[in-house]
Structure formats: C-alpha cells, structure tokens
Design an enzyme around this catalytic site. Structure first.
Site: not given
Length: 533
Positions: A20, A143, A382, A511, A513
C-alpha cells in the site's frame, strides 16, 4: 481547510504487506507536478509512534528531519515525491487516544460522555484538516494501514466516510488495493477474496472508485469482468499491479493504465504526470536486471535479518546508486548473530547497519575486521560506526577490553568505554522519542574521503542514536591511522571516521539511507559502490 482540497484515500484488503505504501507513493507521484501533495499515513496501533517497535515486527523505523520516528512507508513517500515529510503526517491511534484523554482531563468536552463516535472520529478529522491547512495542501493522499475489517482501522474508515459526506463526493476518491491469488497447482486467478474485501468496505459505507489488483500476473479478462460486476466498478477502473523488477516501475505502469486520467475525471481536475525522467532511470534498472553490464555484490550484516523490510532504505539506496552508475547491485542480508568470515568471501563490499542492544555485536565486529584487514570497501552506519571504533581499538590499538557502555553490566564495570552515552542522555529513562533524533549539521574535515564525496564542508544528515565515540581515545586512534573526518557543529561529537590507507573504509553516526533519492543517490553509498567497481 483549503476550499478546493482534493483527497485520495487508499485502503487495503485480503492481506497486509502487499505494498500500500508503494502504491500510495506511486499514485502521489502522478500528481506531484500539478498539485501540492501531502501524504498522510493512518496506523491503528496504540503506540504513539513506531520508534520502540522491533524492526522484525514492523519493518524499519524511518526518521524525519524534524526528529519524528514514523512508519517505513514515509521512506517511499519521500523518495517518490522528493519531499521532506513531517512527523505529524503519521497519525497513529496511540496519538489520537492520547490527545483525547488529555482533552478530557482538561475539561474540553464540557462534561459530555467521551465516545468513539463522535469524539475519536472528530479528532482524526481535525488532525487531517489541520495538516492540510498548515501545509497549504491541494491534495491529500491518505493511506490507511492494515486491511479493511481490522478492528484497529474501523474508526479511520468511518472518519474518511464522514469526510466524503462533508466535502462532497466530487472532491474525494477511494482506491482499494487488493490481492488476487493464483494458488499453486490450480493455475487460475481467484477473485473471491477481492469480492469479500470490497463487500466489507461497502458495509462501512465506502464504495471504491478504483480497484488495484496486486498479483503475480496481469488479470485475465474473465477475472476483470467478474471483479467489475461484483465490486460495482467499471472494467477500466480495475488496475493491474503485478510483480516488477523495481518498485519505480509502478508509477509508470499506473500512468500507462490511465490511473491519473480516471482519478482526474472523478475529481474534475487536470494533470500532467511528467514521467519521462523516471522512465529513463527505470530503463537503466530494468536493463541491468535482465542483462547486467556489471554486478556488484554487497553484504548487509545486520541483527534484524529475519525481515527484509528491516533494512528497506539501505536496499533502496543501493538501487538508486545502481540506476545512476548503470550497473546491478545485489544486496544480501547476513544475520550477524551467526556470522563467520567464510560468509563474506563472495562479496565486493560490506555494510554494517544500525541496531540496538548487544545481540549480534560480535558478528558485526567480525565483518568489520574482515573488511579492514582485506581492504574490502566498507560502510558502517550508526552502530556500524561504533563497532568499527571498537574493532579498531581492540585489534589495532591493542585495547583488548574496548567496548561500549551499551554493554555495561551493573556487576562488571567497563574499563575501556571507547563508546559512551551522550551527555544529554544521562538520567533519561523513557525509551520513546528520547534519542538524538532528526536532521543535524555535520562539519567535514577537508582533504578526506567524505569531503571529496560531498564536495562541501557542511552537510545535514539524519540521526538516531544515544551513544557516541569517547573523545578521550581519539588522539590514540588517529596516531594509529584512523581519521575522524566529520564532527557535530560544536566539534564535540565525532560523526564520521575513515581509514585513508584502505580503498574505502568509512563509517558514519548518521543514517545516509534516509535521504537518498533515485535522482540523487546518497553520497556515502555512491562512494562505497564506486570503490567496489
């Protein structure tokens, strides 16, 4: 509330975990150039946020610039829409109940009996419209987590039903993501689960305008007609959402199937999705998926390896790098709880990601030692930085009992705490939302690997940690060949380390990412993969 606000509501049926979040982000991508789109995620759990939920149970915790710990779907929202989300956009039932109970104690309900309806639904509505107002939103993508029929979601479903009544059916569209299975041995698609799911939604007063069918193959004409008949939608409003080589194909697939046109007609708006740039990058990903020009194998050595979603953003970061460097990056999760060097020999690079607690520590340290000694490109994130420091202290500096205060035992004092608790964390007992969280500046040392990667001396990155490098040991580390290449803005906290003599040995306290985009991959992942080529 903005007068001409448009709302798209995405619900799920049959089973959870069928995408979803990606579906919502893909639809939002089609409207991002013509409307100020704000994504909202409604979660039925009673946690205030997912910050204390084990990643194996719920997937990775995504951290925002404002310090919010939110559902991992916000990673998809940010990457597909190229925006920075806010923690208020993640509405959990825990937040709603907390607010209602606080209001009740303050006497804001004027002595009335506080009930699920209208008080909870009114609070959800108020929160949604406050977000729309504060963000000056022209379109909301809402959502609703879980599946239709879950007890946790009943009040969210009722709320969006009420919203339709209040703003008019011409300003809101309902999209239902369902699963169409093809049971093994039968070789036939089954529509009954979808029919039952839609009927459950109908009983709640909602009739979907669009049904998106998640399946392994395109729906047959027979199944499409059956779903159209029994779910009361037009055949062209049943959209295929099949397995693809990359999730970035999905908005392109929706575009080709006319999702934007169907929804624009329902909402009486015009839209130009501008899908060309994404199509070019997806073309590179697909060509390398089927006929790769070069393959790079990366090991992700983590303690939450039971669930792929535990490291979803790291894997997406690698996809982004692959698309921009025109190669295929294969990432493999390796459980650090049971790791030895023999597992690592087939890999071109190693990533040691974040985590909490002592479980799996020593396995990660084995991976770090292997990367350092064998000059394998390495990126620590991290906890990965903290363990890289411990490994270096033990095996290069000769501090054999080097460890972190996170492993501190009451009956066994730690003699060499090369990693210790942040000063601001001392005395804090609560676990939720108490770490150093969110976007903070990092000052980079010139003439270092990371400075050359970023091309500037000041960056903003996202953090989620309680522990830091103990500054008492930094001089010793640097005398032995480790460089602290990034600091906090006050130069009190080490944020990046590297070993210059290695091909690529870099670790960061933040982080990277969490801020990657397919059009602009995170710099540290880019550096890692370039070193692997």
């Amino acid at each position: 509330m903005k007068k001409n606000l448009k709302i798209l509501v995405i619900t799920g049926g049959v089973i959870s975990g069928i995408g979803k979040g990606v579906t919502s982000a893909s639809i939002a991508r089609l409207f991002r150039y013509d409307f100020r789109v704000t994504p909202i995620k409604c979660d039925g759990y009673l946690n205030t946020d997912p910050g204390t939920i084990n990643p194996v149970e719920h997937g990775e915790v995504f951290v925002l610039d404002d310090g919010g710990e939110v559902d991992m779907d916000f990673g998809h929202y940010e990457r597909f829409l190229n925006l920075n989300a806010k923690s208020s956009w993640n509405i959990t039932m825990g937040k709603i109940y907390k607010k209602i109970l606080e209001n009740e104690r303050k006497g804001k309900y004027l002595g009335r009996t506080v009930q699920l309806i209208p008080h909870v639904t009114d609070e959800i509505k108020s929160t949604i419209f406050q977000i729309a107002s504060s963000e000056n939103s022209e379109m909301l993508i809402i959502e609703i987590g879980g599946t239709v029929g879950d007890m946790e979601n009943i009040l969210f479903i009722e709320t969006v039903r009420q919203i339709r009544h209040e703003i008019g059916s011409g300003n809101i569209a309902f999209i239902h993501l369902t699963y169409v299975p093809s049971p093994a041995g039968i070789n036939e698609q089954k529509s009954k689960p979808t029919q039952q799911s839609v009927k459950t939604l109908n009983k709640a007063g909602i009739f979907p305008d669009l049904i998106i069918a998640r399946s392994s193959q395109v729906l047959t004409d027979q199944i499409r007609k059956k779903v159209a008949m029994f779910c009361n939608v037009e055949s062209n409003s049943i959209i295929d959402n099949i397995d693809v080589s990359t999730i970035y194909e999905i908005p392109i697939s929706f575009y080709k199937q006319g999702v934007h046109e169907i929804l624009s007609s329902k909402l009486n708006i015009k839209v130009d999705p501008k899908i060309e740039e994404l199509s070019k990058l997806v073309g590179v990903i697909k060509s390398n998926f089927f006929v790769p020009k070069k393959i790079i194998n990366i090991a992700i050595c983590g303690k939450y390896a039971e669930l792929d979603d535990s490291y979803a953003s790291i894997r997406e970061s690698l996809v982004h790098v692959g698309a921009n460097l025109d190669l295929l990056i294969k990432s493999t999760l390796i459980d650090s709880n049971d790791l030895n060097e023999s597992y690592l020999k087939e890999f071109d690079g190693i990533i040691v990601p974040g985590g909490f607690g002592g479980k799996g520590y020593e396995g990660k340290i084995i991976a770090i030692k292997y990367a350092r000694e064998n000059n394998i490109p390495f990126l620590g994130i991290c906890l990965g930085l903290q363990l890289a420091v411990i490994e270096f202290a033990r095996n290069v500096c000769g501090i054999l009992d080097a460890d972190t205060e996170e492993n501190l035992l009451k009956d066994k004092p730690l003699k060499s705490p090369v990693i210790h608790l942040l000063p601001e964390q001392k005395g804090i007992k609560d676990k939720g939302a108490t770490m150093r969280l969110g976007g903070y500046p990092v000052i980079l040392k010139k003439n270092t690997i990371v400075f050359n990667l970023y091309g500037q001396d000041r960056i903003i990155e996202r953090f989620r940690h309680r522990y830091e490098v103990n500054n008492d040991y930094i001089d010793l580390f640097e005398k032995n060949g480790l460089v602290v290449s990034g600091f906090s803005s006050d130069f009190k906290i080490a944020k990046l380390i590297e070993i210059p003599k290695n091909k690529f040995f870099v670790a960061c306290q933040f982080h990277p990412e969490l801020i990657t985009r397919i059009e602009n991959p995170a710099k540290l992942f880019l550096g890692l993969i370039k070193a692997c080529i």
